[in-house]
Scaffold this active site. Structure first.
Site, mmCIF file in Angstrom:
data_model
loop_
_atom_site.group_PDB
_atom_site.id
_atom_site.type_symbol
_atom_site.label_atom_id
_atom_site.label_comp_id
_atom_site.label_asym_id
_atom_site.label_seq_id
_atom_site.Cartn_x
_atom_site.Cartn_y
_atom_site.Cartn_z
ATOM 1 C CG ASP A 63 -0.210 -0.033 2.523
ATOM 2 O OD1 ASP A 63 1.042 -0.055 2.507
ATOM 3 O OD2 ASP A 63 -0.871 -0.037 3.582
ATOM 4 C CD GLU A 83 0.723 2.223 5.860
ATOM 5 O OE1 GLU A 83 1.070 1.235 6.550
ATOM 6 O OE2 GLU A 83 -0.358 2.814 6.014
ATOM 7 C CE LYS A 119 17.140 42.513 -7.456
ATOM 8 N NZ LYS A 119 16.070 41.825 -6.809
ATOM 9 C CG ASP A 173 23.227 31.091 -2.804
ATOM 10 O OD1 ASP A 173 23.174 31.317 -1.586
ATOM 11 O OD2 ASP A 173 22.351 31.485 -3.600
HETATM 12 C C1 R5P Z 1 18.049 32.085 -1.142
HETATM 13 O O1 R5P Z 1 17.894 32.744 -0.126
HETATM 14 C C2 R5P Z 1 19.021 30.955 -1.213
HETATM 15 O O2 R5P Z 1 20.224 31.250 -0.572
HETATM 16 C C3 R5P Z 1 19.305 30.557 -2.646
HETATM 17 O O3 R5P Z 1 19.869 31.677 -3.310
HETATM 18 C C4 R5P Z 1 18.040 30.158 -3.351
HETATM 19 O O4 R5P Z 1 17.286 29.309 -2.547
HETATM 20 C C5 R5P Z 1 18.354 29.497 -4.661
HETATM 21 O O5 R5P Z 1 17.155 29.133 -5.271
HETATM 22 P P1 R5P Z 1 17.032 29.025 -6.829
HETATM 23 O O6 R5P Z 1 18.150 28.145 -7.312
HETATM 24 O O7 R5P Z 1 15.674 28.420 -7.048
HETATM 25 O O8 R5P Z 1 17.121 30.402 -7.407
#
Ligand code: R5P
Length: 286
Positions: free
Chosen positions: A29, A31, A184, A210
């Protein structure tokens, strides 16, 4: 130390601890069924490494079942979650929303963990909800070491926004190079310009860093801006390569020269292992 987990097998294989096998399958099912090998009955202390990349809910339920079985067996668990899912819903953006990050952490608290670790969590403040000893480990050291092996020309490390500037700074410190972030700026009533705040990247190699690449939109936009500025090569790296919704195509379309990240999320570009970070933390803790 003994180690187990389901979603992060490739990380676990690199750790110098004895492995505990865990059988998992689905009932007809749908699970989930989980069972540890018998060896677990003699164990008093266990490291669980379970990353919560997509499908997040499957990896979460596997984790809850493993933790509950350990609780019943009176095992002290050190939990290492390389990628902590739901961390972006860290507050209520609209009325009546569920703050899902808090829900996940509250459930984890119910298992009386001995310690809790995660890597480059999206929002550090979240760890205040964890009742045990907890730590957000940064992958910038292993990312920096990886980049040392790249043949970079006069490199600059750039974060796509001010929020990730700490990642850029730490990586730059390892490479002994400059760092910056994309800012920006409103030029007029209807024009907004985004460019590196302080540094001219013309003719230089830029590494954009990032915490995660999800849909790739943030990185792709950053790359387009930098290429327009005359940047030579653009590399895009993140601790967590979720790479959903056509991210790879988006990044390639934007002219990214290389994508890299850690194996907190398994992906063909996840070539940096987080295993040394886990080992390092365990050495401090034990
Ligand atoms: C945002 O605050 C995060 O640090 C990343 O920049 C973000 O989550 C990246 O998301 P995506 O690849 O969808 O632009």
């Amino acid at each position: 130390m003994y180690v187990t987990g389901i979603s992060s097998k490739s990380i676990i294989e690199k750790l110098p601890y004895e492995k505990i096998d865990v059988e998992y399958r689905r009932f007809p099912d749908g699970e989930m069924y989980i069972r540890f090998e018998e060896k677990i009955k003699k164990i008093r202390e266990l490291l669980i490494v379970q990353s919560l990349y997509p499908p997040q809910d499957v990896h979460l339920i596997q984790l809850f079942f493993m933790l509950d079985a350990c609780k019943e067996l009176n095992i002290n668990v050190h939990l290492f979650i390389p990628y902590l899912a739901y961390a972006r819903q860290d507050k209520r953006f609209k009325d009546y929303e569920c703050i899902s990050s808090k829900t996940v952490l509250n459930i984890l608290n119910s298992f009386n963990l001995k310690s809790f670790y995660t890597i480059d969590v999206h929002e550090k403040k979240l760890l205040k909800h964890i009742k045990t000893e907890s730590k957000n480990v940064t992958a910038t050291s292993i990312i920096g070491r990886y980049l040392r092996e790249e043949d970079l020309k006069d490199p600059v490390i750039i974060s796509p926004d001010k929020g990730a500037i700490d990642i850029a700074r730490r990586v730059a410190e390892i490479l002994n190079c400059e760092y910056d972030y994309l800012e920006k700026k409103r030029i007029s009533g209807d024009t907004v310009e985004t460019r590196p705040k302080n540094i001219d990247t013309r003719g230089r190699d830029v590494v954009i860093v990032d915490d995660m690449i999800s849909t790739g939109g943030t990185m792709a936009r950053a790359c387009e801006i930098l290429k327009k500025e005359g940047t030579r090569k653009v590399l895009a790296g993140a601790t967590h390569l979720l790479m959903v919704g056509g991210a790879e195509e988006k990044l390639k379309g934007a002219g990214i020269d290389k994508i890299f990240g850690t194996d907190s999320v398994p992906h063909k570009y996840s070539s940096i292992s987080v295993a040394p970070l886990i080992e390092g933390e365990l050495k401090i803790m034990l």
